[in-house]
Design a protein around this motif. Structure first.
Motif, short mmCIF file in Angstrom:
data_model
loop_
_atom_site.label_atom_id
_atom_site.label_comp_id
_atom_site.label_asym_id
_atom_site.label_seq_id
_atom_site.Cartn_x
_atom_site.Cartn_y
_atom_site.Cartn_z
N UNK A 81 0.82 -1.22 0.00
CA UNK A 81 0.00 0.00 0.00
C UNK A 81 0.86 1.27 0.00
N UNK A 82 1.83 1.33 0.91
CA UNK A 82 2.60 2.59 1.08
C UNK A 82 3.37 2.99 -0.19
N UNK A 83 4.11 2.06 -0.84
CA UNK A 83 4.78 2.47 -2.07
C UNK A 83 3.80 2.90 -3.16
N UNK A 84 2.64 2.27 -3.21
CA UNK A 84 1.63 2.68 -4.20
C UNK A 84 1.13 4.08 -3.87
N UNK A 85 0.92 4.33 -2.58
CA UNK A 85 0.42 5.65 -2.17
C UNK A 85 1.39 6.75 -2.59
N UNK A 86 2.67 6.44 -2.53
CA UNK A 86 3.67 7.44 -2.92
C UNK A 86 3.45 7.86 -4.39
N UNK A 87 3.25 6.89 -5.26
CA UNK A 87 3.01 7.19 -6.68
C UNK A 87 1.67 7.91 -6.85
N UNK A 88 0.66 7.38 -6.18
CA UNK A 88 -0.69 7.96 -6.29
C UNK A 88 -0.68 9.42 -5.85
N UNK A 89 0.00 9.70 -4.74
CA UNK A 89 0.04 11.08 -4.22
C UNK A 89 0.68 12.01 -5.26
N UNK A 90 1.71 11.50 -5.94
CA UNK A 90 2.37 12.34 -6.95
C UNK A 90 1.43 12.62 -8.12
N UNK A 91 0.76 11.59 -8.61
CA UNK A 91 -0.15 11.77 -9.75
C UNK A 91 -1.23 12.80 -9.40
N UNK A 92 -1.73 12.64 -8.18
CA UNK A 92 -2.80 13.52 -7.71
C UNK A 92 -2.30 14.95 -7.55
N UNK A 93 -1.11 15.09 -7.00
CA UNK A 93 -0.56 16.43 -6.79
C UNK A 93 -0.39 17.17 -8.11
N UNK A 94 -0.21 16.43 -9.19
CA UNK A 94 -0.06 17.06 -10.51
C UNK A 94 -1.40 17.25 -11.21
N UNK A 95 -2.49 16.88 -10.54
CA UNK A 95 -3.81 17.16 -11.09
C UNK A 95 -4.44 16.03 -11.89
N UNK A 96 -3.79 14.85 -11.92
CA UNK A 96 -4.39 13.71 -12.63
C UNK A 96 -5.21 12.86 -11.66
N UNK A 97 -6.22 12.20 -12.19
CA UNK A 97 -6.99 11.24 -11.39
C UNK A 97 -6.20 9.94 -11.35
N UNK A 98 -5.79 9.48 -10.16
CA UNK A 98 -5.03 8.24 -10.07
C UNK A 98 -5.95 7.01 -10.09
N UNK A 99 -5.72 6.13 -11.05
CA UNK A 99 -6.52 4.92 -11.16
C UNK A 99 -5.64 3.68 -11.16
N UNK A 100 -6.25 2.53 -10.96
CA UNK A 100 -5.49 1.28 -11.04
C UNK A 100 -6.38 0.19 -11.61
N UNK A 101 -5.77 -0.73 -12.31
CA UNK A 101 -6.51 -1.88 -12.84
C UNK A 101 -6.17 -3.10 -11.99
N UNK A 102 -7.17 -3.66 -11.33
CA UNK A 102 -6.96 -4.92 -10.59
C UNK A 102 -7.19 -6.08 -11.53
N UNK A 103 -6.35 -7.11 -11.36
CA UNK A 103 -6.37 -8.18 -12.37
C UNK A 103 -6.05 -9.54 -11.77
N UNK A 104 -6.53 -10.56 -12.45
CA UNK A 104 -6.09 -11.94 -12.20
C UNK A 104 -5.87 -12.57 -13.57
N UNK A 105 -4.66 -13.04 -13.80
CA UNK A 105 -4.30 -13.50 -15.15
C UNK A 105 -4.92 -14.84 -15.53
N UNK A 106 -5.37 -15.62 -14.53
CA UNK A 106 -5.96 -16.92 -14.86
C UNK A 106 -5.00 -17.79 -15.63
N UNK A 107 -5.48 -18.35 -16.76
CA UNK A 107 -4.65 -19.33 -17.50
C UNK A 107 -3.51 -18.67 -18.28
N UNK A 108 -3.45 -17.35 -18.30
CA UNK A 108 -2.36 -16.66 -19.00
C UNK A 108 -1.27 -16.19 -18.04
N UNK A 109 -1.20 -16.83 -16.86
CA UNK A 109 -0.24 -16.41 -15.83
C UNK A 109 1.11 -17.11 -16.01
N UNK A 110 2.07 -16.60 -15.23
CA UNK A 110 3.43 -17.18 -15.15
C UNK A 110 4.18 -17.13 -16.48
#
Ligand code: FNR
Length: 365
Positions: A81-110
């Motif tokens: 969480x904390x390292x992600x927050x560091x990036x998110x805070x920067x994006x936000x400070x520059x005026x962008x909406x910070x988003x993330x894509x949550x994923x599970x690769x399923x059979x296309x993993x590894x």
């Protein structure tokens, strides 16, 4: 500014983006143990400095075996969480909406990254080829690991991992959450009869194939703050029959994707990002400039839900026309941002409008 739709603000729930340009999620294969680092800060930070309205951080695994490659991002433990927050805070400070894509690769993993060798990564190199899972035990192709079909109990456990990861994303200050149900990864694997051959209540009819993705998305929706934008990306077709609008009754096509989008709207999804493909090998897509925009257009018209258009959109004038013709609400751009991190500025110049970017750069405009 007022006469450019692209450079007018857009509000979803309580979040306003200063323009309608979205950096689409792009795997960078540069994380260690799922942790975001300075590479990502510099890479994503550049887009924020140069005027992107919203930035969706790459596919981020909800569990280690749900990563596409050993170097994908993850949000399966609190330390991430904390390292992600560091990036998110920067994006936000520059005026962008910070988003993330949550994923599970399923059979296309590894898998290895495209630049480190596209192949199954063996256990001794940090892969988990023996623990690749899917709706059924059908491999994507001969270059991928053979998946094990998930039991219903395991599906419930994975659903909980999506929920936990969404809670962590919220804690990190993410404002826009996108669920990855596209490109042949786990949720798409369930949606399409081309990859899901289950005989229980999660396979067969369209209703059954939609069941697991909808259960996961509803569970995440229930914990994701009601006032924050909630997006789902899906593939609008498997392109089994090449033409974008051909039928693939027991597989996956735009007609089924429309039914899926209707259900997503009922759950409270705010925006669907209409991509396509990725679930079948050896398919030649009819790709070209703006080629997926018709998917966004038809979903928007048939379902009455906000959409993002994506796929070879590289010019400000094209983006502006898509919005003017009411074919999408957001313009999602991936590769053009790699070529030109100042794409919003380039587009703004093309359209003759001023763009918001870092105050420090003001005199260069
Ligand atoms: C992608 N794409 C992608 N899609 C996604 O849903 N999650 C992801 O993590 C990635 N990763 C990724 C990495 C790289 C290097 C590329 C080039 C692409 C697909 C991307 O978001 C987009 O849908 C396509 O690239 C089509 O848009 P463009 O590139 O024509 O604007």
């Amino acid at each position: 500014k007022a006469d450019s739709l692209l450079f007018s603000p857009i509000t979803t729930k309580s979040v306003t983006a200063h323009n309608k340009i979205v950096v689409a999620p792009m795997c960078m294969y540069s994380a260690e143990d799922g942790y975001i680092n300075d590479f990502h800060l510099a890479h994503l930070g550049a887009f924020a400095l140069k005027g992107a309205g919203s930035i969706i951080i790459e596919a981020t695994g909800v569990e280690p075996r749900g990563r596409i490659s050993p170097h994908d991002l993850g949000l399966w433990e609190d330390g991430q969480i904390a390292p992600l927050k560091r990036v998110v805070d920067f994006l936000k400070a520059q005026g962008s909406v910070p988003g993330i894509q949550l994923a599970h690769a399923g059979r296309k993993a590894s898998m290895g990254s495209p630049f480190a060798g596209y192949r199954v990564v063996p256990e001794e190199e940090g892969g988990w080829s023996q623990d690749v899972v899917g709706a059924s035990d059908i491999p994507f192709d001969e270059h991928h690991a053979k998946p094990r079909a998930l039991t219903v109990d395991e599906m419930k456990e994975i659903k909980q991992k999506w929920v936990d990861a969404a809670i962590r994303a919220d804690k990190a200050g993410i404002e826009l959450l996108q669920i990855h149900s596209a490109h042949g990864y786990l949720l798409h694997n369930f949606l399409s009869g081309n990859s899901n051959q289950r005989t229980d209540e999660y396979g067969g009819s369209l209703e059954n194939r939609l069941r697991y993705p909808l259960e996961v998305i509803k569970a995440v929706r229930d914990v994701w703050p009601a006032e924050k934008p909630f997006w789902v990306r899906f593939s609008s077709s498997d392109h089994k029959n090449v033409e974008s609008f051909s039928k693939d009754n027991n597989g996956w096509d735009i007609y089924q994707a429309i039914e899926y989008a209707k259900e997503l709207k009922k759950i409270g999804v705010d925006v669907v990002d209409a991509s396509s493909g990725g679930n079948l090998p050896g398919i030649s897509y009819p790709a070209g400039p703006l080629w997926q925009v018709p998917f966004s257009e038809i979903i928007k018209k048939e379902v009455g839900i906000a959409t993002g258009a994506v796929g070879i959109i590289t010019k400000g004038t094209e983006a502006e026309s898509i919005l003017k013709e009411n074919k999408a609400d957001f313009i999602c751009v991936a590769r053009e941002f790699l070529r030109d991190s100042a794409f919003p500025l380039t587009a703004a110049r093309e359209l003759g409008v001023p763009v918001k970017w870092a105050n420090q750069f003001e005199r260069a405009d």
